[in-house]
Design an enzyme around this catalytic site. Structure first.
Site, PDB file in Angstrom:
ATOM      1  N   ARG A 225       5.934 -36.182  -3.997  1.00  0.00           N
ATOM      2  CA  ARG A 225       5.436 -35.041  -3.243  1.00  0.00           C
ATOM      3  C   ARG A 225       4.358 -34.339  -4.056  1.00  0.00           C
ATOM      4  O   ARG A 225       4.492 -34.157  -5.270  1.00  0.00           O
ATOM      5  CB  ARG A 225       6.576 -34.053  -2.922  1.00  0.00           C
ATOM      6  CG  ARG A 225       7.542 -34.564  -1.852  1.00  0.00           C
ATOM      7  CD  ARG A 225       6.873 -34.577  -0.492  1.00  0.00           C
ATOM      8  NE  ARG A 225       7.714 -35.096   0.575  1.00  0.00           N
ATOM      9  CZ  ARG A 225       7.718 -36.347   1.007  1.00  0.00           C
ATOM     10  NH1 ARG A 225       6.946 -37.256   0.413  1.00  0.00           N
ATOM     11  NH2 ARG A 225       8.473 -36.717   2.016  1.00  0.00           N
ATOM     12  N   HIS A 273      -1.767 -41.336   0.767  1.00  0.00           N
ATOM     13  CA  HIS A 273      -0.374 -41.271   1.215  1.00  0.00           C
ATOM     14  C   HIS A 273       0.047 -42.589   1.880  1.00  0.00           C
ATOM     15  O   HIS A 273       0.530 -42.612   3.018  1.00  0.00           O
ATOM     16  CB  HIS A 273      -0.160 -40.110   2.181  1.00  0.00           C
ATOM     17  CG  HIS A 273       1.268 -39.636   2.213  1.00  0.00           C
ATOM     18  ND1 HIS A 273       1.621 -38.320   2.384  1.00  0.00           N
ATOM     19  CD2 HIS A 273       2.448 -40.311   2.091  1.00  0.00           C
ATOM     20  CE1 HIS A 273       2.941 -38.201   2.382  1.00  0.00           C
ATOM     21  NE2 HIS A 273       3.465 -39.415   2.192  1.00  0.00           N
TER      22      HIS A 273
END
Length: 310
Positions: A225, A273
């Site tokens: 994250r 991502h």
């Protein structure tokens, strides 16, 4: 008895998920009605992405459980209107994708591949890297994904340290936990892999103090994250040369803005991502199996602890 299942995620994903979900639910012997719209009061289960328009769960008075499509649940775990079990996504496709991405980038940095792939001066620079056994890797976050990545790296010969908040025992892995273990885990990490969830306790965990505890020349790989890292502290550590490179797949704002300093930094690799995507076929099986368990009166797999946030 038939169950009503609402697909509450990006509607652009519905064509990819509809058939795999129907096939998986049928394979579990479930009678179901699967749609993208229902009257809230008749919905039994929600297949969910935190980016969904569904943010208030109060009208879903018959709701039995929410099955998250993502591994990360920070976007829904704190929702005060959600008062039924919440399961995060843990499935073979997501896990295998993460193993492949992490292993690939660990090997890339270990072997120094960038110097050969991008070599405009055509330098003939001799020198072999150390063996894997001499390049310690630390994985912060030793849950399902961390364990799978650690085992793959251990098999390749890397000494692996796995850190988690709670004690654990994994053969062949140096398991550490707690604040003292965190410090030790950093101090030996030639390559640091971040696979922690984002919670109040983990936000900005990799700050200036943590970065200073890493060995000089350490590499950071973050597919976890974006909020785990204090961005300003990392850029400072890169500029000072204490950290040799950072490969980052996740960010506080996504897509990463064009003017973000990470894009232009010579010691940063940005990936969009992609470390591990939820695959509809394998995710559908996980969701269907959990609905089957719930209908049989069994606890959900991968149940989120709402107090811990993951």
């Amino acid at each position: 008895m038939s169950v009503n299942i609402l697909f509450a995620a990006d509607q652009a994903d519905w064509p990819d998920y509809e058939i795999p979900l129907r096939e998986a639910l049928t394979a579990e012997g479930l009678e179901f009605d699967l749609r993208t719209t229902f009257d809230p009061q008749v919905v039994d289960y929600i297949v969910y992405a935190p980016s969904s328009d569904v943010q208030d769960f109060t009208p879903y008075t018959r709701l039995k459980a929410v099955l998250n499509l993502w591994a990360g649940v920070e976007g829904v775990a704190g929702n005060q209107t959600l008062n039924v079990p919440l399961a995060r996504m843990v499935d073979h496709g997501l896990t295998q994708g993460m193993v492949e991405w992490v292993t690939g980038h660990v090997l890339r940095h270990h072997l120094g591949m960038d110097a050969h792939i991008v070599n405009p001066a055509h330098e003939w620079a001799l020198g072999a890297p150390p063996l894997a056994e001499d390049r310690p890797v630390t994985i912060l976050g030793y849950g399902a994904l961390g364990t799978a990545c650690g085992e793959a790296l251990r098999t390749l010969g890397f000494p692996v340290t796995g850190w988690s908040r709670r004690p654990g025992d994994t053969p062949g892995i140096n398991r550490l936990h707690g604040s003292d273990g965190f410090t030790k885990a950093l101090e030996t990490a030639a390559i640091l892999v971040l696979l922690l969830p984002l919670t109040i306790d983990t936000e900005n965990l990799i700050d200036a103090d943590a970065l200073a505890r890493l060995p000089k020349g350490a590499v950071i790989i973050n597919p976890g994250r974006g909020g785990l890292i204090d961005d300003a502290a990392l850029i400072a550590a890169l500029d000072e040369g204490h950290i040799s490179h950072a490969t980052l797949d996740v960010f506080r704002v996504e897509p990463l803005p064009a003017d973000d300093p990470y894009w232009a930094h010579p010691k940063v690799t940005v990936t969009p991502h992609i470390a591990s995507e939820t695959r509809p076929k394998t995710a559908a099986r996980t969701i269907a199996q959990n609905i089957r368990r719930a209908e049989d009166g069994l606890p959900l797999n991968h149940l989120v602890d709402r107090d811990r946030g993951y």
